[in-house]
Design a protein around this motif. Sequence first.
Motif, PDB file in Angstrom:
ATOM      1  N   SER A   1       0.233  -1.347  -0.055  1.00 58.92           N
ATOM      2  CA  SER A   1       0.099   0.314   0.477  1.00 58.92           C
ATOM      3  C   SER A   1       0.711   1.443  -0.153  1.00 58.92           C
ATOM      4  O   SER A   1       2.203   1.298   0.149  1.00 58.92           O
ATOM      5  CB  SER A   1      -0.998   0.286   1.272  1.00 58.92           C
ATOM      6  OG  SER A   1      -1.682   1.018   0.775  1.00 58.92           O
ATOM      7  N   THR A   2       0.307   2.202  -0.769  1.00 54.56           N
ATOM      8  CA  THR A   2       0.565   4.405  -0.854  1.00 54.56           C
ATOM      9  C   THR A   2       0.272   4.422   0.993  1.00 54.56           C
ATOM     10  O   THR A   2       0.901   5.540   1.610  1.00 54.56           O
ATOM     11  CB  THR A   2       0.552   4.453  -1.418  1.00 54.56           C
ATOM     12  OG1 THR A   2      -0.990   4.742  -1.295  1.00 54.56           O
ATOM     13  CG2 THR A   2       1.124   4.245  -2.737  1.00 54.56           C
TER      14      THR A   2
ATOM     15  N   THR B   1     -11.121  11.437  -2.095  1.00 55.89           N
ATOM     16  CA  THR B   1     -11.664   9.957  -1.460  1.00 55.89           C
ATOM     17  C   THR B   1     -11.227   9.788  -0.134  1.00 55.89           C
ATOM     18  O   THR B   1     -10.945   9.011   0.466  1.00 55.89           O
ATOM     19  CB  THR B   1     -10.241   8.925  -1.890  1.00 55.89           C
ATOM     20  OG1 THR B   1      -9.930  10.184  -2.407  1.00 55.89           O
ATOM     21  CG2 THR B   1     -11.266   8.390  -3.773  1.00 55.89           C
TER      22      THR B   1
ATOM     23  N   ASN C   1      -3.559   3.083  -8.322  1.00 61.94           N
ATOM     24  CA  ASN C   1      -3.808   1.475  -8.895  1.00 61.94           C
ATOM     25  C   ASN C   1      -4.602   1.386  -9.643  1.00 61.94           C
ATOM     26  O   ASN C   1      -4.623   0.007 -10.431  1.00 61.94           O
ATOM     27  CB  ASN C   1      -3.421   0.451  -7.631  1.00 61.94           C
ATOM     28  CG  ASN C   1      -2.282  -0.746  -7.951  1.00 61.94           C
ATOM     29  OD1 ASN C   1      -1.806  -0.129  -9.044  1.00 61.94           O
ATOM     30  ND2 ASN C   1      -2.870  -1.677  -7.200  1.00 61.94           N
ATOM     31  N   GLY C   2      -5.537   1.855  -9.961  1.00 61.37           N
ATOM     32  CA  GLY C   2      -6.773   1.731 -10.775  1.00 61.37           C
ATOM     33  C   GLY C   2      -8.181   1.516 -10.214  1.00 61.37           C
ATOM     34  O   GLY C   2      -8.696   0.189 -10.842  1.00 61.37           O
TER      35      GLY C   2
HETATM   36  N1  F0G Z   1      -6.982   8.564  -3.116  1.00 57.89           N
HETATM   37  C1  F0G Z   1      -6.876   7.852  -1.879  1.00 57.89           C
HETATM   38  C2  F0G Z   1      -6.836   8.921  -0.723  1.00 57.89           C
HETATM   39  C3  F0G Z   1      -6.331   6.443  -1.855  1.00 57.89           C
HETATM   40  O1  F0G Z   1      -5.508   6.327  -1.019  1.00 57.89           O
HETATM   41  C4  F0G Z   1      -6.002   5.782  -3.442  1.00 57.89           C
HETATM   42  C5  F0G Z   1      -5.606   4.485  -3.616  1.00 57.89           C
HETATM   43  C6  F0G Z   1      -7.280   6.774  -4.708  1.00 57.89           C
HETATM   44  C7  F0G Z   1      -7.342   7.588  -4.289  1.00 57.89           C
HETATM   45  C8  F0G Z   1      -6.563   5.840  -6.162  1.00 57.89           C
HETATM   46  O2  F0G Z   1      -7.507   4.580  -5.743  1.00 57.89           O
HETATM   47  O3  F0G Z   1      -5.487   2.938  -6.466  1.00 57.89           O
HETATM   48  O4  F0G Z   1      -8.228   2.298  -7.095  1.00 57.89           O
HETATM   49  O5  F0G Z   1      -6.543   3.858  -7.916  1.00 57.89           O
HETATM   50  N2  F0G Z   1      -4.470   3.975  -2.483  1.00 57.89           N
HETATM   51  C9  F0G Z   1      -3.791   2.397  -2.782  1.00 57.89           C
HETATM   52  C10 F0G Z   1      -3.467   2.585  -1.533  1.00 57.89           C
HETATM   53  C11 F0G Z   1      -2.821   2.978  -3.421  1.00 57.89           C
HETATM   54  O6  F0G Z   1      -2.603   1.403  -1.285  1.00 57.89           O
HETATM   55  O7  F0G Z   1      -3.624   3.369  -0.431  1.00 57.89           O
HETATM   56  P1  F0G Z   1      -6.522   3.709  -6.707  1.00 57.89           P
END
Ligand code: F0G
Length: 359
Positions: free
Chosen positions: A122-123, A355, A225-226
């Motif tokens: 994860s990020t 998000t 990551n989509g």
């Molecule tokens: N917004 C937030 C706050 C996120 O943490 C992420 C993804 C996204 C948008 C994009 O979503 O990956 O489905 O395209 N976070 C991942 C993580 C990579 O490890 O928390 P995505």
Amino acid sequence: MKFVLKCTKCGKEYPPDFTWPRCTSCGGILEVSYDYNTLDLPSDYRMQFVKQWKYRPFMPITRKRPVTAGEGGTRLKKVSSSPDIYLKIELDNPTKSFKDRGSTVEITRALELGFSRVVVASTGNMALSVSAYSEIAGIEAITFVGSGANRNKIDMIKNKGGKIVEVEGDFNDALVEAEKFAKKSGAFLVGDYLYRKEGQKGVIFEVIDQLSYNVPDYIFVPVGNGTLISATFKGVYEYKLAGLIDRYPKIIAVQARGADPIYRYFRTGVLRKVSVKTKADAIAVGLPTYADQAIEAVKGTGGDVITVGEKEIFSAVKRIYKDAQVCAELGGAAAYAGLLTYDLPRDATAVALVTGGNI
Ligand code: F0G
């Protein structure tokens, strides 16, 4: 609904209790493939309050009691008229991001399949959420992060009892190591795979329910990551199939200019890993797992892929605070940054997904 697992690349099918998220023949990611003839919506479906588990008929879960922290039911806030703009405030979720909708499904599935340990790359936000839901379920969570991961998020994961493994490199390097670890140790591999994708459909289901089944013209989705954008497309596909809506919103993928592999893939037809450079750490992904599905979501709805600069993202954080009184993180504000730069017709309705808010 009845389901099997299906490879997104070669179409090979697996039984529902197959526990590895990739195809053993070609390595493609597996997808939950439902028998839509078995969809059974309650007669008062449209009247029910929005909440993640309202969407149980669209989830691959049989357990009576899911592992839940009360996720979903987040606000859809109208912030301006003509064009009509709405923000979906996903930081209303228990760990302040949309990730909780995926974690409730993944961790419930981990219990259904008999696992007591999960591993995730994860990020930050996804691991924080997985650690929180694992703590509720009483199972162990191990997180792999790249060396540049956000320190505050790492501390929060540790606070939830999650174990951290730091990998030299970026998110994609962490992803490779997490998959290796899962194979070796027999832990359940969670993160951006099939069950999370199912849970993340809850965001778009709620948006449409909250707009009384009037489909917005545009939906702006941040892309790392989509998985979220891919889930958004699957969600509208299923709502249309169920007769709840009669058209698709245009899905607009928004990436940070310093982490834009999907933008380049869309323009050139070539997917290449990019070396990421953005302060929007949540969406700093150089080679997305769901790249093909992200493009499919855009093309399938007549949408678009756009990028936003760091300044625009910072301004969007401020605008969100002013418009909705919540403090989004940079990755969480990227979609609204994209919307603010997009030339929308005056009679349009547009939604931006806000998000996350783990700063
Ligand atoms: N917004 C937030 C706050 C996120 O943490 C992420 C993804 C996204 C948008 C994009 O979503 O990956 O489905 O395209 N976070 C991942 C993580 C990579 O490890 O928390 P995505």
